[in-house]
Design a protein around this motif. Structure first.
Motif, PDB file in Angstrom:
ATOM      1  N   LYS A  68      -5.955  -1.058  -5.842  1.00  0.00           N
ATOM      2  CA  LYS A  68      -6.910   0.058  -5.712  1.00  0.00           C
ATOM      3  C   LYS A  68      -6.315   1.297  -6.359  1.00  0.00           C
ATOM      4  O   LYS A  68      -5.193   1.696  -6.040  1.00  0.00           O
ATOM      5  CB  LYS A  68      -7.199   0.340  -4.228  1.00  0.00           C
TER       6      LYS A  68
ATOM      7  N   GLY B  12      -9.779   7.548  -8.739  1.00  0.00           N
ATOM      8  CA  GLY B  12     -10.192   8.124 -10.016  1.00  0.00           C
ATOM      9  C   GLY B  12      -9.219   9.213 -10.453  1.00  0.00           C
ATOM     10  O   GLY B  12      -8.860   9.317 -11.631  1.00  0.00           O
TER      11      GLY B  12
ATOM     12  N   GLY C 151     -13.575   9.657  -8.019  1.00  0.00           N
ATOM     13  CA  GLY C 151     -13.378  11.059  -7.638  1.00  0.00           C
ATOM     14  C   GLY C 151     -13.005  11.987  -8.791  1.00  0.00           C
ATOM     15  O   GLY C 151     -13.138  13.204  -8.670  1.00  0.00           O
TER      16      GLY C 151
ATOM     17  N   GLY D 293     -19.775  12.167  -3.803  1.00  0.00           N
ATOM     18  CA  GLY D 293     -21.015  12.406  -3.068  1.00  0.00           C
ATOM     19  C   GLY D 293     -20.889  13.507  -2.032  1.00  0.00           C
ATOM     20  O   GLY D 293     -21.777  14.350  -1.904  1.00  0.00           O
TER      21      GLY D 293
ATOM     22  N   GLY E 194     -21.753   8.995  -7.418  1.00  0.00           N
ATOM     23  CA  GLY E 194     -20.316   8.669  -7.291  1.00  0.00           C
ATOM     24  C   GLY E 194     -20.059   7.219  -7.671  1.00  0.00           C
ATOM     25  O   GLY E 194     -19.086   6.903  -8.363  1.00  0.00           O
ATOM     26  N   MET E 195     -20.954   6.328  -7.239  1.00  0.00           N
ATOM     27  CA  MET E 195     -20.769   4.903  -7.566  1.00  0.00           C
ATOM     28  C   MET E 195     -20.902   4.680  -9.071  1.00  0.00           C
ATOM     29  O   MET E 195     -20.171   3.872  -9.653  1.00  0.00           O
ATOM     30  CB  MET E 195     -21.767   4.059  -6.784  1.00  0.00           C
TER      31      MET E 195
ATOM     32  N   GLY F 247     -18.271   0.499  -6.187  1.00  0.00           N
ATOM     33  CA  GLY F 247     -17.874   0.483  -4.767  1.00  0.00           C
ATOM     34  C   GLY F 247     -18.491  -0.682  -4.020  1.00  0.00           C
ATOM     35  O   GLY F 247     -18.486  -1.818  -4.495  1.00  0.00           O
ATOM     36  N   THR F 248     -19.018  -0.380  -2.837  1.00  0.00           N
ATOM     37  CA  THR F 248     -19.685  -1.418  -2.046  1.00  0.00           C
ATOM     38  C   THR F 248     -21.145  -1.559  -2.448  1.00  0.00           C
ATOM     39  O   THR F 248     -21.843  -2.451  -1.966  1.00  0.00           O
ATOM     40  CB  THR F 248     -19.672  -1.050  -0.544  1.00  0.00           C
TER      41      THR F 248
ATOM     42  N   PRO G 128     -24.391   3.815  -0.211  1.00  0.00           N
ATOM     43  CA  PRO G 128     -23.947   5.186   0.049  1.00  0.00           C
ATOM     44  C   PRO G 128     -23.270   5.268   1.412  1.00  0.00           C
ATOM     45  O   PRO G 128     -23.382   4.335   2.219  1.00  0.00           O
ATOM     46  CB  PRO G 128     -25.253   5.996   0.025  1.00  0.00           C
TER      47      PRO G 128
ATOM     48  N   PHE H 197     -20.202   5.085   1.970  1.00  0.00           N
ATOM     49  CA  PHE H 197     -18.944   4.329   1.986  1.00  0.00           C
ATOM     50  C   PHE H 197     -18.026   4.918   0.920  1.00  0.00           C
ATOM     51  O   PHE H 197     -18.421   5.809   0.176  1.00  0.00           O
ATOM     52  CB  PHE H 197     -19.193   2.847   1.712  1.00  0.00           C
TER      53      PHE H 197
HETATM   54  N1  UDP Z   1     -19.222   5.767  -3.158  1.00  0.00           N
HETATM   55  C1  UDP Z   1     -20.206   5.295  -2.305  1.00  0.00           C
HETATM   56  N2  UDP Z   1     -20.116   4.020  -1.812  1.00  0.00           N
HETATM   57  C2  UDP Z   1     -19.075   3.209  -2.091  1.00  0.00           C
HETATM   58  C3  UDP Z   1     -18.038   3.690  -2.932  1.00  0.00           C
HETATM   59  C4  UDP Z   1     -18.140   4.968  -3.457  1.00  0.00           C
HETATM   60  O1  UDP Z   1     -21.168   5.999  -2.014  1.00  0.00           O
HETATM   61  O2  UDP Z   1     -19.052   2.048  -1.609  1.00  0.00           O
HETATM   62  C5  UDP Z   1     -19.342   7.112  -3.784  1.00  0.00           C
HETATM   63  C6  UDP Z   1     -18.960   8.285  -2.893  1.00  0.00           C
HETATM   64  O3  UDP Z   1     -19.866   9.338  -3.159  1.00  0.00           O
HETATM   65  C7  UDP Z   1     -17.579   8.646  -3.379  1.00  0.00           C
HETATM   66  C8  UDP Z   1     -17.673   8.359  -4.868  1.00  0.00           C
HETATM   67  O4  UDP Z   1     -18.506   7.196  -4.933  1.00  0.00           O
HETATM   68  O5  UDP Z   1     -17.315  10.008  -3.152  1.00  0.00           O
HETATM   69  C9  UDP Z   1     -16.361   8.114  -5.565  1.00  0.00           C
HETATM   70  O6  UDP Z   1     -15.571   7.197  -4.847  1.00  0.00           O
HETATM   71  P1  UDP Z   1     -14.230   7.647  -4.059  1.00  0.00           P
HETATM   72  O7  UDP Z   1     -14.380   9.029  -3.506  1.00  0.00           O
HETATM   73  O8  UDP Z   1     -13.899   6.563  -3.090  1.00  0.00           O
HETATM   74  O9  UDP Z   1     -13.201   7.660  -5.254  1.00  0.00           O
HETATM   75  P2  UDP Z   1     -11.626   7.985  -5.303  1.00  0.00           P
HETATM   76  O10 UDP Z   1     -11.322   9.053  -4.276  1.00  0.00           O
HETATM   77  O11 UDP Z   1     -10.900   6.707  -4.971  1.00  0.00           O
HETATM   78  O12 UDP Z   1     -11.401   8.412  -6.722  1.00  0.00           O
END
Ligand code: UDP
Length: 241
Positions: A13, A16, A56, A61, A78-79, A135-136, A139, A141
């Motif tokens: 994992k 971003g 990220g 989101g 975000g996804m 992601g999953t 939203p 998650f």
């Molecule tokens: N997100 C979501 N469902 C998921 C995975 C991600 O809604 O199953 C959205 C959520 O808005 C999140 C964005 O995608 O803020 C980016 O993912 P994340 O914040 O987990 O990224 P990271 O912090 O690992 O870069």
């Protein structure tokens, strides 16, 4: 000869932000290429590798909801950001000569495959690196939870969290010189002490499925391969005994 790996199949994992380098936003191609090189080394050790990448560095989101957008729409954006990162990583891995497939939890069949569990397993058995995007697909998650979910579905031997530091510390080691690094922790330690490793639903999912979580520094050259061989510095989260 690279050292013998301790694991047969792992999920890595990456956030971003870990692909942003010194930038404020987006992707640093040099950083993406460096991570791809690390993955190649581990793949050459004979380890089956799949990836979940966050979004990220492009869109979150929660932040969009804070400025007035409805949360579900922000989360879908975000996804989509994770799909952009996944395609960038796919391209970097292919430049290293690896075979890859991106599978998205939100079907997008002109750009990548839809997520199909059995197919993903087959790809890995054939030596392809599989990147799980979007992601999953739901939203509310996070990609941490997506990583734990896919790790359970893929029956991996360990879930690796590639961060900017070489493990889990009692405080942020970049701000607090007295911060202590843990060699091992239990899932309950992480939850009860609210250690910032992965969110609570990801930790719980890993705990229920007895998937060890290994936190290591993805930016240190060779660290991913060393971790696979049980060498170097990292933190392992698992149950006692
Ligand atoms: N997100 C979501 N469902 C998921 C995975 C991600 O809604 O199953 C959205 C959520 O808005 C999140 C964005 O995608 O803020 C980016 O993912 P994340 O914040 O987990 O990224 P990271 O912090 O690992 O870069």
């Amino acid at each position: 000869m690279p050292p013998a790996p301790r694991y047969r199949r792992v999920l890595l994992k990456l956030s971003g932000e870990g692909l942003m380098g010194d930038r404020e936003y987006g992707l640093d191609p040099g950083m993406v290429g460096m991570v791809a090189q690390e993955i190649k080394t581990v793949h050459e050790m004979g380890v089956q590798v799949c990836l979940v990448i966050g979004g990220g560095n492009i869109f979150r989101g929660v932040s969009a909801a804070a400025s007035g957008m409805d949360r579900a729409s922000g989360d879908y954006m975000g996804m989509l950001a994770t799909v952009i990162n996944s395609l960038a990583m796919q391209s970097a891995l292919e430049r290293q000569g690896l075979q890859t497939r991106v599978q998205s939890a939100i079907p997008m069949t002109t750009v990548c495959e839809p997520y199909i569990r059995r197919r993903a397993v087959r790809h890995m058995e054939k030596g392809r690196v599989v990147i799980f995007a979007a992601g999953t697909g739901n939203p509310f998650f996070t990609t941490d939870t997506a990583a734990a979910l896919r790790a359970a579905e893929m029956s991996v031997d360990a879930m690796l969290k590639g961060t900017q530091v070489d493990g889990v510390y009692s405080a942020d080691p970049r701000k607090d010189k007295a911060a202590k690094r843990y060699d091992t922790l239990t899932y309950m330690d992480v939850l009860s002490r609210d250690l910032q490793v992965m969110d609570a639903s990801a930790i719980s999912l890993a705990r229920e499925n007895r998937i060890p979580i290994i936190v290591f520094d993805i930016h240190k050259p060779g660290a991913f391969a060393q971790t696979m061989a049980g060498q170097g510095t990292f933190t392992v989260i698992k149950d006692e005994g």
